[in-house]
Design an enzyme around this catalytic site. Structure first.
Site, PDB file in Angstrom:
ATOM      1  N   ALA A  78       0.821  -1.221   0.000  1.00 25.35           N
ATOM      2  CA  ALA A  78       0.000   0.000   0.000  1.00 25.35           C
ATOM      3  C   ALA A  78       0.850   1.265   0.000  1.00 25.35           C
ATOM      4  CB  ALA A  78      -0.952  -0.005   1.198  1.00 25.35           C
ATOM      5  N   CYS A 331       3.249   1.135  12.550  1.00 28.88           N
ATOM      6  CA  CYS A 331       4.131   1.700  11.523  1.00 28.88           C
ATOM      7  C   CYS A 331       4.909   2.886  12.084  1.00 28.88           C
ATOM      8  CB  CYS A 331       3.325   2.182  10.323  1.00 28.88           C
ATOM      9  SG  CYS A 331       2.182   0.956   9.743  1.00 28.88           S
TER      10      CYS A 331
HETATM   11  C1  LIG Z   1      -3.817   2.618   6.035  1.00 28.53           C
HETATM   12  C2  LIG Z   1      -2.493   2.051   5.647  1.00 28.53           C
HETATM   13  N1  LIG Z   1      -1.887   2.470   4.519  1.00 28.53           N
HETATM   14  C3  LIG Z   1      -0.706   2.001   4.128  1.00 28.53           C
HETATM   15  C4  LIG Z   1      -0.037   1.067   4.878  1.00 28.53           C
HETATM   16  C5  LIG Z   1       1.272   0.539   4.390  1.00 28.53           C
HETATM   17  O1  LIG Z   1       1.063  -0.695   3.767  1.00 28.53           O
HETATM   18  P1  LIG Z   1       2.270  -1.595   3.284  1.00 28.53           P
HETATM   19  O2  LIG Z   1       2.857  -2.191   4.516  1.00 28.53           O
HETATM   20  O3  LIG Z   1       1.626  -2.627   2.384  1.00 28.53           O
HETATM   21  O4  LIG Z   1       3.198  -0.735   2.515  1.00 28.53           O
HETATM   22  C6  LIG Z   1      -0.595   0.610   6.068  1.00 28.53           C
HETATM   23  C7  LIG Z   1       0.142  -0.335   6.928  1.00 28.53           C
HETATM   24  O5  LIG Z   1       0.099  -0.289   8.125  1.00 28.53           O
HETATM   25  C8  LIG Z   1      -1.859   1.117   6.462  1.00 28.53           C
HETATM   26  O6  LIG Z   1      -2.440   0.726   7.595  1.00 28.53           O
END
Ligand SMILES: Cc1ncc(COP(=O)(O)O)c(C=O)c1O
Length: 386
Positions: A78, A331
């Site tokens: 994402a 994150c």
């Molecule tokens: C809302 C949202 N967007 C983006 C991400 C990032 O996703 P990815 O780990 O696939 O890059 C996350 C991950 O925690 C998320 O919760």
């Protein structure tokens, strides 16, 4: 290999990541061994891989109600999908005045990308949320100007689980002829998502939030809408939108995870909601001063974000080695500042630091919820001296 941790630690952090479903692992295995071809190759090995990717793409396409295979662009997750959507669309409008609207509670993958674009001359408006963590669609409508090119509003929030009125916002963006992007990484695993119903032109998804493997995701790009400019250059994979050899095992895993969701999501969501409500009741009874952050009605079934005034979330977690739960968003681990999402709701720094995120998932059991509620209450009472 079995994970010994599973015997000792109750995992309640499914918004950070989900375990890969064993059916997904099984579907992936041949593509890590014998069926190793590059889908761009013309020979039999290549065709074998390309056929499997085609099936995975169709499964994913069906899950989100997309019409064409070419609307599903595989990425590394994402974060990359958000980047391709926002930067790619800003680049598509290079040479003109550009304005992007987003919200104060987006994931950093969106917010930081927008702030970077702002350094390069793009006007960015961050719309605040109310005390319930919801964006007022009227605020979006009021912020649209003649130079607005894109609105980016996440479907569900990764910290407080609130679900935005995306269909209403989609109607507004369509009426104004403005593109709508949504980060749906958190919602797809438990909430129905249909690109036409919601009126989105671009949508970001992540495999590891839906019981698929890590390192793979999708950007949905509506056919006939403005196309983002590619951000990775090289081969002509993914209709020229994303160069690089496809992550075949990851894509097969993502497609399989999507197929499972199509069959089981509604049932799972119902069960998870009942468990979440049970946990909430238990915690409220044991810790009456606890407050829930964000709307309880417009919310992911598996999310709880709770503030326990005076009890530092880091200290609570230290006392609970048998529970895997989170302070704010995983994150952001290591960041000293309190969560931007919680402060956007109006929490002060102390309350933001006394906030826990507990998230339930497909494997969560009633017994786990009972144990977690008991342990949490004990830890909080020990800290507060109650
Ligand atoms: C809302 C949202 N967007 C983006 C991400 C990032 O996703 P990815 O780990 O696939 O890059 C996350 C991950 O925690 C998320 O919760």
């Amino acid at each position: 290999m079995t994970n010994a941790l599973a015997e000792q630690v109750i995992y309640l952090d499914y918004q950070s990541t989900t375990p890969t479903d064993p059916r997904v692992v099984e579907a992936m295995l041949p593509y890590l061994t014998d069926a190793f071809g590059n889908p761009s190759s013309r020979h039999a090995y290549g065709r074998q891989a390309a056929d499997a990717v085609r099936i995975a793409r169709r499964r994913f396409r069906a899950l989100i109600g997309a019409r064409f295979d070419s609307e599903v662009v595989f990425t590394s997750g994402a974060t990359e999908s958000d980047h391709l959507a926002l930067t790619g669309i800003a680049h598509a409008f290079t040479g003109r005045r550009r304005h992007i609207i987003t919200t104060a509670i987006e994931h950093k993958a969106v917010l930081t990308t927008c702030r970077r674009l702002a350094h390069h001359g793009v006007e960015v408006t961050e719309i605040p949320v109310d005390r319930d963590g919801l964006v007022n669609p009227a605020d979006i409508a009021a912020a649209i100007t003649p130079v607005t090119i894109l609105v980016s509003v996440m479907h569900a929030n990764n910290e407080i689980g609130t679900i935005q009125a995306l269909a209403e916002i989609g109607q507004i963006t369509r009426d104004h002829g403005v593109l709508l992007h949504t980060d749906a990484a958190q919602s797809l695993g438990s909430v129905r998502f249909d690109v036409d119903h919601l009126g989105v032109d671009l949508a970001s998804f992540s495999s590891h939030k839906i019981y698929g493997p890590k390192g793979v995701g999708v950007l949905y790009v509506r056919h006939g809408s403005v196309r983002p400019i590619a951000q990775l250059h090289g081969g002509s994979q993914e209709h020229g939108l994303r160069a690089g050899t496809l992550n075949v095992p990851g894509i097969i895993g993502l497609g399989t995870a999507a197929g499972i969701l199509a069959e089981e999501r509604d049932h799972d969501a119902h069960r998870i909601l009942a468990l979440r409500n049970h946990l909430l009741e238990r915690l409220r009874a044991a810790i009456p001063q606890m407050a829930v952050n964000g709307s309880l009605t417009r919310r992911l079934p598996g999310n709880l974000s709770v503030t326990i005034p005076g009890a530092d979330a880091g200290q609570i977690i230290e006392r609970l080695p048998g529970l895997a739960i989170s302070t704010g968003s995983a994150c952001d681990t290591g960041q000293p500042d309190p969560s931007h999402v919680l402060t956007a709701l109006g929490l002060d720094k102390a309350d933001a630091r006394s906030t826990l995120r507990i998230s339930l998932g497909r494997p969560t059991t009633t017994a786990e919820i009972e144990t977690a509620a008991r342990q949490l209450a004990l830890a909080v009472h020990a800290i507060l001296g109650g």
